[in-house]
Every structure is written in structure tokens, then in C-alpha cells.
Design a protein around this motif. Sequence first.
Motif, PDB file in Angstrom:
ATOM      1  N   GLY A 489       0.843  -1.371   0.022  1.00  0.00           N
ATOM      2  CA  GLY A 489      -0.150  -0.091  -0.041  1.00  0.00           C
ATOM      3  C   GLY A 489       0.960   1.226  -0.147  1.00  0.00           C
ATOM      4  O   GLY A 489       1.995   1.116  -0.334  1.00  0.00           O
ATOM      5  N   THR A 490       0.151   2.309   0.091  1.00  0.00           N
ATOM      6  CA  THR A 490       0.861   3.676   0.309  1.00  0.00           C
ATOM      7  C   THR A 490       1.156   4.220   1.700  1.00  0.00           C
ATOM      8  O   THR A 490       0.434   3.962   2.532  1.00  0.00           O
ATOM      9  CB  THR A 490      -0.041   4.550  -0.592  1.00  0.00           C
ATOM     10  OG1 THR A 490      -0.333   4.265  -1.847  1.00  0.00           O
ATOM     11  CG2 THR A 490       0.738   5.932  -0.618  1.00  0.00           C
ATOM     12  N   ILE A 491       2.350   4.832   1.788  1.00  0.00           N
ATOM     13  CA  ILE A 491       2.638   5.521   3.164  1.00  0.00           C
ATOM     14  C   ILE A 491       3.116   6.919   2.670  1.00  0.00           C
ATOM     15  O   ILE A 491       3.642   7.329   1.540  1.00  0.00           O
ATOM     16  CB  ILE A 491       3.940   4.713   3.864  1.00  0.00           C
ATOM     17  CG1 ILE A 491       3.525   3.382   4.426  1.00  0.00           C
ATOM     18  CG2 ILE A 491       4.150   5.488   5.317  1.00  0.00           C
ATOM     19  CD1 ILE A 491       4.476   2.609   4.971  1.00  0.00           C
ATOM     20  N   ASP A 492       2.592   7.979   3.757  1.00  0.00           N
ATOM     21  CA  ASP A 492       3.037   9.336   3.369  1.00  0.00           C
ATOM     22  C   ASP A 492       3.117   9.945   4.827  1.00  0.00           C
ATOM     23  O   ASP A 492       2.788   9.320   5.798  1.00  0.00           O
ATOM     24  CB  ASP A 492       2.096   9.898   2.550  1.00  0.00           C
ATOM     25  CG  ASP A 492       2.418  11.426   1.898  1.00  0.00           C
ATOM     26  OD1 ASP A 492       3.389  11.619   2.286  1.00  0.00           O
ATOM     27  OD2 ASP A 492       1.473  11.935   1.393  1.00  0.00           O
ATOM     28  N   GLU A 493       4.043  11.165   4.853  1.00  0.00           N
ATOM     29  CA  GLU A 493       3.929  12.138   6.119  1.00  0.00           C
ATOM     30  C   GLU A 493       4.544  11.140   7.388  1.00  0.00           C
ATOM     31  O   GLU A 493       3.743  11.280   8.231  1.00  0.00           O
ATOM     32  CB  GLU A 493       2.658  12.705   6.412  1.00  0.00           C
ATOM     33  CG  GLU A 493       2.218  13.719   5.344  1.00  0.00           C
ATOM     34  CD  GLU A 493       2.942  14.864   5.225  1.00  0.00           C
ATOM     35  OE1 GLU A 493       3.102  15.661   6.177  1.00  0.00           O
ATOM     36  OE2 GLU A 493       3.494  15.320   3.817  1.00  0.00           O
ATOM     37  N   VAL A 494       5.409  10.665   7.361  1.00  0.00           N
ATOM     38  CA  VAL A 494       5.982   9.895   8.411  1.00  0.00           C
ATOM     39  C   VAL A 494       6.947  10.660   9.203  1.00  0.00           C
ATOM     40  O   VAL A 494       7.765  11.417   8.646  1.00  0.00           O
ATOM     41  CB  VAL A 494       6.989   8.389   7.835  1.00  0.00           C
ATOM     42  CG1 VAL A 494       7.338   7.715   9.254  1.00  0.00           C
ATOM     43  CG2 VAL A 494       6.145   7.756   7.164  1.00  0.00           C
ATOM     44  N   ALA A 495       6.616  10.833  10.622  1.00  0.00           N
ATOM     45  CA  ALA A 495       7.287  11.759  11.401  1.00  0.00           C
ATOM     46  C   ALA A 495       7.636  10.792  12.907  1.00  0.00           C
ATOM     47  O   ALA A 495       6.689  10.157  13.231  1.00  0.00           O
ATOM     48  CB  ALA A 495       6.367  12.721  12.013  1.00  0.00           C
ATOM     49  N   PHE A 496       8.632  11.237  13.394  1.00  0.00           N
ATOM     50  CA  PHE A 496       9.317  10.407  14.486  1.00  0.00           C
ATOM     51  C   PHE A 496       9.768  11.367  15.514  1.00  0.00           C
ATOM     52  O   PHE A 496      10.436  12.430  15.156  1.00  0.00           O
ATOM     53  CB  PHE A 496      10.292   9.663  14.047  1.00  0.00           C
ATOM     54  CG  PHE A 496      11.116   8.849  15.376  1.00  0.00           C
ATOM     55  CD1 PHE A 496      10.834   7.437  15.702  1.00  0.00           C
ATOM     56  CD2 PHE A 496      12.114   9.536  16.225  1.00  0.00           C
ATOM     57  CE1 PHE A 496      11.147   6.769  16.819  1.00  0.00           C
ATOM     58  CE2 PHE A 496      12.687   8.825  17.219  1.00  0.00           C
ATOM     59  CZ  PHE A 496      12.260   7.565  17.582  1.00  0.00           C
ATOM     60  N   TYR A 497       9.208  11.490  16.778  1.00  0.00           N
ATOM     61  CA  TYR A 497       9.237  12.426  17.773  1.00  0.00           C
ATOM     62  C   TYR A 497       9.869  11.708  19.233  1.00  0.00           C
ATOM     63  O   TYR A 497       9.638  10.419  19.065  1.00  0.00           O
ATOM     64  CB  TYR A 497       8.106  12.879  18.176  1.00  0.00           C
ATOM     65  CG  TYR A 497       7.045  13.681  16.990  1.00  0.00           C
ATOM     66  CD1 TYR A 497       6.811  15.050  16.917  1.00  0.00           C
ATOM     67  CD2 TYR A 497       6.076  12.858  16.229  1.00  0.00           C
ATOM     68  CE1 TYR A 497       6.085  15.483  16.063  1.00  0.00           C
ATOM     69  CE2 TYR A 497       5.314  13.170  15.286  1.00  0.00           C
ATOM     70  CZ  TYR A 497       5.344  14.450  15.235  1.00  0.00           C
ATOM     71  OH  TYR A 497       4.550  15.107  14.221  1.00  0.00           O
ATOM     72  N   ASP A 498      10.730  12.426  19.759  1.00  0.00           N
ATOM     73  CA  ASP A 498      11.190  12.029  20.916  1.00  0.00           C
ATOM     74  C   ASP A 498      10.613  12.315  22.000  1.00  0.00           C
ATOM     75  O   ASP A 498      11.111  12.532  23.286  1.00  0.00           O
ATOM     76  CB  ASP A 498      12.823  12.365  20.982  1.00  0.00           C
ATOM     77  CG  ASP A 498      12.832  14.008  20.869  1.00  0.00           C
ATOM     78  OD1 ASP A 498      11.872  14.744  20.840  1.00  0.00           O
ATOM     79  OD2 ASP A 498      14.075  14.612  21.236  1.00  0.00           O
ATOM     80  N   PHE A 499       9.004  12.551  21.880  1.00  0.00           N
ATOM     81  CA  PHE A 499       8.353  12.749  23.014  1.00  0.00           C
ATOM     82  C   PHE A 499       6.847  12.306  22.692  1.00  0.00           C
ATOM     83  O   PHE A 499       6.574  11.751  21.537  1.00  0.00           O
ATOM     84  CB  PHE A 499       8.032  14.276  23.445  1.00  0.00           C
ATOM     85  CG  PHE A 499       7.835  15.196  22.187  1.00  0.00           C
ATOM     86  CD1 PHE A 499       6.680  15.249  21.718  1.00  0.00           C
ATOM     87  CD2 PHE A 499       8.721  15.647  21.471  1.00  0.00           C
ATOM     88  CE1 PHE A 499       6.254  16.196  20.908  1.00  0.00           C
ATOM     89  CE2 PHE A 499       8.420  16.346  20.445  1.00  0.00           C
ATOM     90  CZ  PHE A 499       7.102  16.542  20.098  1.00  0.00           C
ATOM     91  N   ALA A 500       5.971  12.059  23.520  1.00  0.00           N
ATOM     92  CA  ALA A 500       4.553  11.546  23.138  1.00  0.00           C
ATOM     93  C   ALA A 500       3.778  12.936  22.898  1.00  0.00           C
ATOM     94  O   ALA A 500       3.802  14.069  23.569  1.00  0.00           O
ATOM     95  CB  ALA A 500       3.849  11.085  24.272  1.00  0.00           C
ATOM     96  N   LEU A 501       3.112  12.839  21.802  1.00  0.00           N
ATOM     97  CA  LEU A 501       2.268  13.949  21.035  1.00  0.00           C
ATOM     98  C   LEU A 501       0.908  13.862  22.130  1.00  0.00           C
ATOM     99  O   LEU A 501       0.525  12.776  22.169  1.00  0.00           O
ATOM    100  CB  LEU A 501       1.916  13.784  19.785  1.00  0.00           C
ATOM    101  CG  LEU A 501       2.580  14.473  18.744  1.00  0.00           C
ATOM    102  CD1 LEU A 501       2.044  13.995  17.275  1.00  0.00           C
ATOM    103  CD2 LEU A 501       2.688  15.834  18.759  1.00  0.00           C
ATOM    104  N   PRO A 502       0.509  15.110  22.680  1.00  0.00           N
ATOM    105  CA  PRO A 502      -0.469  14.771  23.561  1.00  0.00           C
ATOM    106  C   PRO A 502      -2.016  14.791  22.621  1.00  0.00           C
ATOM    107  O   PRO A 502      -1.929  14.922  21.533  1.00  0.00           O
ATOM    108  CB  PRO A 502      -0.801  16.513  24.162  1.00  0.00           C
ATOM    109  CG  PRO A 502       0.613  16.802  23.969  1.00  0.00           C
ATOM    110  CD  PRO A 502       1.392  16.191  22.876  1.00  0.00           C
TER     111      PRO A 502
END
Length: 555
Positions: A489-502
Motif C-alpha cells: 500500500g501507500t505511506i506518506d507523512e512519516v514523523a518520528f518524535y522523541d516525546f509523546a504527542l498529546p
Amino acid sequence: MSRSDEFDAIRQIADCVCNETVTPEQVKTLEKMLLGNQRAQQFYFDYISMHVHLTTDIEPNMEVVRRSLHIDETIIRPISGQAANLTTAPLEPSLRPLDNIPEPRAAITSHYQAPEQSFKLRAGHWFLAAIVFILMVMGYYLVSLLSQDYYAKLESGNLTASKVGQLDDHYLFAGDYQVDNHAELSLFGGDKIYLSESARFKLFNRTELALYQGKLRLHPNTSHSIKIDGSNFTIFSEGGALDLDLTSTEPTVLTGENTILMPKRWRPKHYWSFEGRGDRALDFAGEAHGIADSGATRVSGLVGKGAFDFDNTLNARINVGSGGGTVPATGTFAVTDGVTIEAMIKPKYSGEYGELDEIFRKDQTDDKLRMLLSFQHDSGKKILKPEGEFGPSLGFGLYLVGQGYNELKMSLDGKDGRPSLAQLKDGNSHHVVATYNVRTGLKAIYINGVMQAHYQYPPGSKMLSGGSGTANIGNSPNALDNHGEAYAGTIDEVAFYDFALPNYMVKLHYEWVRQGINYFGQKPNADPLPQSLSLQLPPKQSFKLDPTTGLPKLP
């Protein structure tokens, strides 16, 4: 971007100054744009100087000079010959040196000293003289606003000055203060601030302060934007009212009409928006640029113009490297406060037993330290928390110190508000987010802005991640010789953060991508993500701010 484009609004007002059409409202706007912005001030003076020289049809005999030592000073003077010494008062910096603060003064005046010999303006210089006069009037206006020694007045209550703070006959200079009981301040610009007992704050100038503890209420009487710094956020009032409460672990803000929040942390460590061309998946937030293998090809974006489609073969992967890690807890994939993995997907996962489709996976030599977000269908696993048997599901795996490696599963069964696999394969794009918060111990999976699975660990349970193992989008970095974990399938807009998004931010990101803009409220583009990000909060609503990031939370 050229300086003229960057300061276009200033240029337009400067043109009105030169054309003698400037209005009082424009003067106020210009004062706001120049306040505390040295680059803007430099552009303004350079631009006016250019006009002074260009408006005469013969060689000019006057020049505009901007000198900068400890203060900024602008002088309009003859280039040569006997002439008047016409000097504007200096523009003082927003925070004056505090070792020798003079007594308050009502205003600063400009002085004109007549020359010993008369100075004749030649024909064609009358227009130049008019410009000089306007500049003098405008300079006087700006200086009278910007160069006051004090920045606020104590209207009621008691304050104690500390460190470099100075309170003189109810007038406050730049510095630190503590409220002995409830206090009311009038800022020099006319806005009112009410502070609770025991509040501590620092005054920088007439529109900027920091609140360290206690409560603050801003009542505007002008259109000035008041800037308030907290420990991990900055708030701009934009001419509106607001309340700020720092009496609990999580700060609370009651917004006004146009409140803008600049959190300390929002920018991800890595962000692959897949905008651009070629086989490289550029990292617009870090240095983990990806290389697409033959099973990953560029297609139209789920958001913006670019995305990658994965063909479920062993080459269906984008290798984004190790993040520079060498041993566990090193590199840019190593986290301390938590983690968030975020992506837009349009899956074709079969859901067959034993089939596994990786969205994102980061491994170590010891696979127990892995981190993954993937579609799964298996049974008999002893590493699930909460425990259970699941059919087709989304799995989120992490290694926690004292807990070991465990996976959280979200069943794709269409029950209790969860989507079914068929619903995720409806041909539309879907937003998937996996978070873990070290401070609270909460691990969660969100689909389309809604939390659909979670597990509560003991608060403070730390992660172990990073290291030398590589990370892949679309396949396992360890499955080089098979397609058992390849994505379809398709994947887009991948982001990796070093904290938890509220939770509020997860919901907001989903709403934005539905509108065709990226997670950060911007039109999709192939430019690096700005270092500082801000968002306008909804009016007249109360928000808790996450103590780690300064980002807003839902109740």
C-alpha cells in the motif's frame, strides 16, 4: 527570500512616509514591527536612506547614518560643508543595562542647533526637507514610546523586587519581582495585568514578561501583542485577553480571541513528507535521509504531491539509517521523554494469519530492543500488554527498562468504535499514531485522531532505544532475504518524535491533513521544517499544557 520581500509590510509604510501619506495607524503598526527587531530596524533605516538619496535630481548634500554602539542612533547630517547638526534621539534597546539605571524621565526631546553660517536648500531639495521633517516627527514619536526607563506601574498591591528588579515610586523597571499580595500593573502601553499572591515574574519591556509561578490575567486596552514566557512555552496575546495559571504541574491557559502558542517542543526529530523527486526520501527535520529500494516507488501524495507505494516484496523498503547510533541509548532514534510514530497510510494488508506489514521499524542487534508499528495477525504471543488473542491488528512494540519488550495491539474488528480492516482498506487515506509517554507511563494507538487502544505502565518507566540498528519505512530492516514483513500500500507523512504527542495535537494533526495541509499547519512543501513552530489556539477555551513539551492537551 530578499530583504525587501521579508520586510514588505515595513517597506510599504516607509513608502507612505516618503510620499507624505503616512497615517497615525500606520505609524503605530510600524512601531510594533520595529520594536525589539534589529534586523527590521536596519532594513527600515537602510530603505529610508536610499529614498533620501534618490529623491533629489542632483548630488545630495545630506546623508542618513545609523550608528550602533551600546545603543542605536540615527543621524541625518550634511555630507560636507557648513550645515545644521540635526540629530534624532537614540533608539534604546528593549532591555537597558541594569548596572546604572537613571531616574524615570517624562520624554526625550530632539535638539536643533543653528549653524554659524546659513544653509540654503537648493531647488529640488524642498521635497527632501519635507521627508527629513517627517522622519524627525516619526523618530520623536517612536523614541517617546520605546525609550522609557520604566515599563509598568504598580496600580495596587505590593511587590518585592529581586535580583535586578527595581521599583521606584510605583514604577517598575526591567527585572524580577515577587507579588506579596494580589497586584495590578499597568504596562506602559496601557494594558492591565493582574497577578496572584506569591506570583513571581520578570519584566523585560512594555510588551514582554516571563511568569515563573502563580496566576496572571491580562486585560487588554490596546492592540499590542503581549508576550509571556513560561518554562516550556511562549504565549502571544495578539491584542486579546488571556489567563495563565502555573499553580499546578500542568500549566493552564484560558485563551482570548487570537492567542498564539509557541511550545518548546513540537518539531519532530525526523520527518519524511516525501515531497520532492528521485529515490531519496529527504528528512526535513533531521539528517536521516532515506534511500528507497526497488519495491518502493513514488506516487501522488496522500497529503501534498509526494508519497511512496510499497509492493509487498522484500525490496519494499526505505532505509533511513541508524540515526548515528552506536550502542543502545545513542543516536537520534534514542529517546528519553517518550516517543511518537506518526504516518498517513492507505493499506492493502491482506490480514492473513502470519502476514505482517511494517509501517516503521527500528532494530538493534538484539531484536528485543526493537521499536515497531505494524499490521499483524498472529497468536500465542507472551509479550502482549494487555494480554489476549487478536486477529488482524495494529501492533506497537517498545522496550521499557524493567518491563522488557512488549507490544500493544489494537484489534481491527470494527467493535467499540474501532475500525475494521475492511474500513481501513476503503481506498481512503488514514492517520495512524503510536505514542508512549515516560512521565505518565501511558502507551497508546490512535486512528484518525481517536485513541483506540492503550496500556498503563508505571509512571516514569523509561524506554531503551537508538543504537546501531537501522530503521526502515515499509519493511523490517532484518528481513533482507524475504518479504514476510513487507508493506503493501501507500505511506506518506512519516514523523518520528522523541516525546509523546498529546491527544489534542494528534486530533489537530488529523484535522489538518484532512484539509490538505501537513501536521504543522503548513502547505506541503520540500523545505526544511522551521526550527520554531507556533499555533493559534481556539478562542475562549481552557487548555492544559503538557509539562514536557508545552503542547496543549484535551481534558
